[in-house]
Design a protein around this motif. Structure first.
Motif, short mmCIF file in Angstrom:
data_model
loop_
_atom_site.label_atom_id
_atom_site.label_comp_id
_atom_site.label_asym_id
_atom_site.label_seq_id
_atom_site.Cartn_x
_atom_site.Cartn_y
_atom_site.Cartn_z
N ILE A 393 0.82 -1.20 0.00
CA ILE A 393 0.00 0.00 0.00
C ILE A 393 0.86 1.26 0.00
N GLU A 394 2.09 1.19 0.56
CA GLU A 394 2.95 2.37 0.60
C GLU A 394 3.46 2.75 -0.79
N ALA A 395 3.44 1.81 -1.74
CA ALA A 395 3.96 2.10 -3.08
C ALA A 395 3.01 2.97 -3.89
N VAL A 396 1.76 3.09 -3.44
CA VAL A 396 0.74 3.83 -4.19
C VAL A 396 0.54 5.20 -3.54
N SER A 397 0.82 6.27 -4.30
CA SER A 397 0.62 7.62 -3.77
C SER A 397 -0.85 7.94 -3.62
N GLU A 398 -1.62 7.67 -4.67
CA GLU A 398 -3.06 7.91 -4.65
C GLU A 398 -3.72 6.95 -5.62
N ILE A 399 -5.03 6.85 -5.51
CA ILE A 399 -5.82 6.06 -6.45
C ILE A 399 -6.92 6.98 -6.98
N MET A 400 -7.11 6.96 -8.28
CA MET A 400 -8.16 7.80 -8.87
C MET A 400 -9.00 6.97 -9.83
N ARG A 401 -10.25 7.38 -9.97
CA ARG A 401 -11.11 6.75 -10.96
C ARG A 401 -10.69 7.19 -12.36
N VAL A 402 -11.05 6.40 -13.35
CA VAL A 402 -10.67 6.72 -14.73
C VAL A 402 -11.51 7.89 -15.21
N PRO A 403 -10.87 9.06 -15.50
CA PRO A 403 -11.66 10.24 -15.89
C PRO A 403 -12.03 10.29 -17.35
N VAL A 404 -11.36 9.51 -18.20
CA VAL A 404 -11.62 9.54 -19.64
C VAL A 404 -11.71 8.11 -20.15
N GLN A 405 -12.24 7.97 -21.35
CA GLN A 405 -12.29 6.66 -21.98
C GLN A 405 -10.98 6.41 -22.70
N PHE A 406 -10.36 5.28 -22.41
CA PHE A 406 -9.06 4.99 -22.99
C PHE A 406 -9.21 4.51 -24.43
N GLY A 407 -8.24 4.89 -25.25
CA GLY A 407 -8.12 4.31 -26.58
C GLY A 407 -7.17 3.13 -26.52
N GLU A 408 -6.65 2.75 -27.68
CA GLU A 408 -5.71 1.64 -27.72
C GLU A 408 -4.35 2.09 -27.19
N ALA A 409 -3.68 1.18 -26.49
CA ALA A 409 -2.37 1.49 -25.93
C ALA A 409 -1.30 1.41 -27.01
N ASP A 410 -0.19 2.15 -26.80
CA ASP A 410 0.95 2.06 -27.69
C ASP A 410 1.66 0.72 -27.47
N PHE A 411 2.73 0.51 -28.23
CA PHE A 411 3.47 -0.75 -28.13
C PHE A 411 4.03 -0.96 -26.73
#
Length: 512
Positions: A393-411
């Motif tokens: 849990i210490e490795a995560v600074s914050e958690i946020m909900r996804v604010p936008v719809q993701f497109g396809e990821a790069d390579f």
């Protein structure tokens, strides 16, 4: 005075500049402020900005760099991008439009970085080999000088401070603001919602979270208690959070509920129902304000209220006060463990300093190789990214909900660049970075915000499952000892028959 002017003139004469072509005209940038030159990408990444000169962003060694197209500002024709005329004022097409043929000059000064799209880099010159020209009145601040060269003719000097005066230009070093923020004490809270109200509870005060679970009937059910749940080998009441914290309750009696668990003295615990866990946030200690007792009849169970950036009120629960409250203590006293074995195991593991040290060695807990996956508080966040795994849990600074719809990821798994604390933050597909395919992001998706080398990165996960106490367990070697290799570790979450083994990873290793 005359000597000072001569020294400045001599210094300017020794200045080395790079001459670039933009729209058929020549411009110069001081070489001392040029970090590197890179090819233009096939496509620019979208940026959360409406600035008319921003074409988009490029990812350079894990950092999102905004790229400017200066044609509009310089009064030149917009570049042709893959056969399309670029309208720099059209934000629907420009940020995601294929790039023009050319290169990007990455400019850096005073810790800020930006990119300038140019048609070509022509040559390097010393200003001492040119003749300076006077600038006309009313000249754009972007132009800070004019020069004539025997070989290349006229060129204009671009102002580096003006180039960096662009939204979202990131810092490539830890800024004074970041240093100042690091000196401000912040507390990590889980933000959750019940009905129309938002609450914050300190991460360190939560024993674990409860996924949606069936409620068992209980004679005391009704009023402030919804029923019984079993978690980590303990049976405990699930409380109506609003009713127990002095707010008006809906009176609903659900057959199942999710919540957060708080430990109470003498090995007791209570679960408080939660409609939705919103995020994990870091709040400055002085950003929690007192509120009048008229807000709730149980005002003594709160530290105060925090107002977030959107202006929403979040009531900050004082867990220490809850553990001393007579009503909550009576309810907590009804919780009990179904099996005594977990208590005996815990007691046995704490007997004798030498024996405890042996156990730590046996499971590889003391190995420095495991620092990235070992939680100092023994709390782990379980997430799903093409399969469940846990992170400290210490490795995560914050958690946020996804604010936008993701497109396809790069390579390399890069999904999008988001604005976070007035800077660009690259977000990656966690499943793809783990080599487990492409993530499927629905309503339960979230972004783990990580801090690496003073910069923020995001890992998009398909779901955030729970927060539990746990301990590392290494695979057994041939000689019977536990492995201390990070890739050969699991984390045991929970106790007794309710415990489970989950893969554990250092999330920063998943970043590029």
């Amino acid at each position: 005075m005359q000597g000072t002017q001569e020294a400045e003139s001599a210094e300017a004469a020794d200045m080395l500049v790079g001459v670039v072509e933009i729209g058929g005209m020549l411009f110069a940038i001081p070489i001392a402020d040029v970090r590197e030159v890179i090819p233009a990408p096939t496509r620019f990444q979208r940026l959360p900005s409406q600035h008319p000169d921003l074409a988009g962003g490029v990812l350079l060694r894990g950092k999102a760099i905004p790229v400017q197209v200066l044609h509009r500002r310089l009064g030149l024709d917009a570049p042709v991008l893959n056969g399309w005329d670029t309208d720099l004022s059209d934000r629907e097409t420009t940020p995601d439009t294929p790039a023009a043929e050319g290169v990007i000059v990455v400019v850096r000064a005073n810790g800020r970085v930006t990119g300038v799209l140019v048609d070509a880099v022509r040559c390097l010159l010393q200003l001492g080999d040119t003749w300076a020209q006077n600038l006309p009145e009313g000249q754009d601040d972007l132009i800070c000088g004019g020069y004539i060269c025997d070989t290349h003719g006229h060129f204009s000097m671009l102002s580096v401070p003006e180039l960096l005066n662009i939204p979202l230009a990131p810092s490539d070093e830890i800024s004074e603001t970041a240093r100042r923020r690091s000196r401000v004490r912040r507390v990590a809270y889980i933000r959750f919602r019940v009905g129309e109200l938002n609450f914050l509870i300190a991460m360190k005060d939560i024993a674990s979270t409860v996924p949606t679970s069936a409620l068992e009937p209980w004679p005391v059910s009704g009023g402030s208690c919804l029923g019984l749940i079993s978690r980590h080998g303990m049976e405990m009441p699930m409380l109506d959070t609003l009713a127990n914290l002095g707010f008006s309750s809906t009176g609903a009696r659900p057959t199942e509920a999710s919540g957060v668990i708080i430990d109470f003295p003498d090995d007791h615990a209570l679960a408080f129902n939660v409609d939705r866990v919103v995020s994990v946030v870091n709040v400055q200690e002085d950003a929690v304000y007192a509120f009048p007792p008229s807000v709730t009849s149980r005002w003594n169970l709160f530290d105060g209220v925090h107002i977030d950036e959107a202006g929403d009120q979040c009531f900050v629960i004082n867990v220490a006060a809850c553990r001393e409250d007579a009503d909550l203590l009576r309810l907590a006293a009804t919780s009990h463990r179904k099996k005594p074995e977990p208590i005996k195991r815990m007691a046995a593991s704490s007997q004798g300093e030498g024996r405890g040290s042996d156990n730590a060695s046996e499971h590889g807990i003391g190995s420095p190789l495991l620092a990235g996956i070992r939680s100092q508080s023994n709390r782990y966040l379980t997430v799903c990214a093409a399969g469940d795994f846990a992170v400290p849990i210490e490795a995560v600074s914050e958690i946020m909900r996804v604010p936008v719809q993701f497109g396809e990821a790069d390579f390399d798994g890069h999904l999008v660049n988001l604005s976070y604390r007035d800077r660009l933050m690259p977000v990656y597909d966690c499943a793809q970075r783990r080599g487990n395919g492409i993530g499927q992001f629905g309503t339960e998706a979230g972004i783990l915000i990580l801090n690496k080398d003073g910069h923020h990165f995001g890992l998009a996960v398909e779901a955030m499952k729970s927060i539990d106490t746990g301990r590392l367990k290494g695979f057994r070697n041939a000689d019977g000892t536990a492995s201390d290799m990070p890739s050969e570790q699991l984390v045991e979450l929970g106790l007794g028959r309710a415990s489970r083994l989950v893969p554990v990873e250092d999330p920063t290793v998943l970043l590029p």
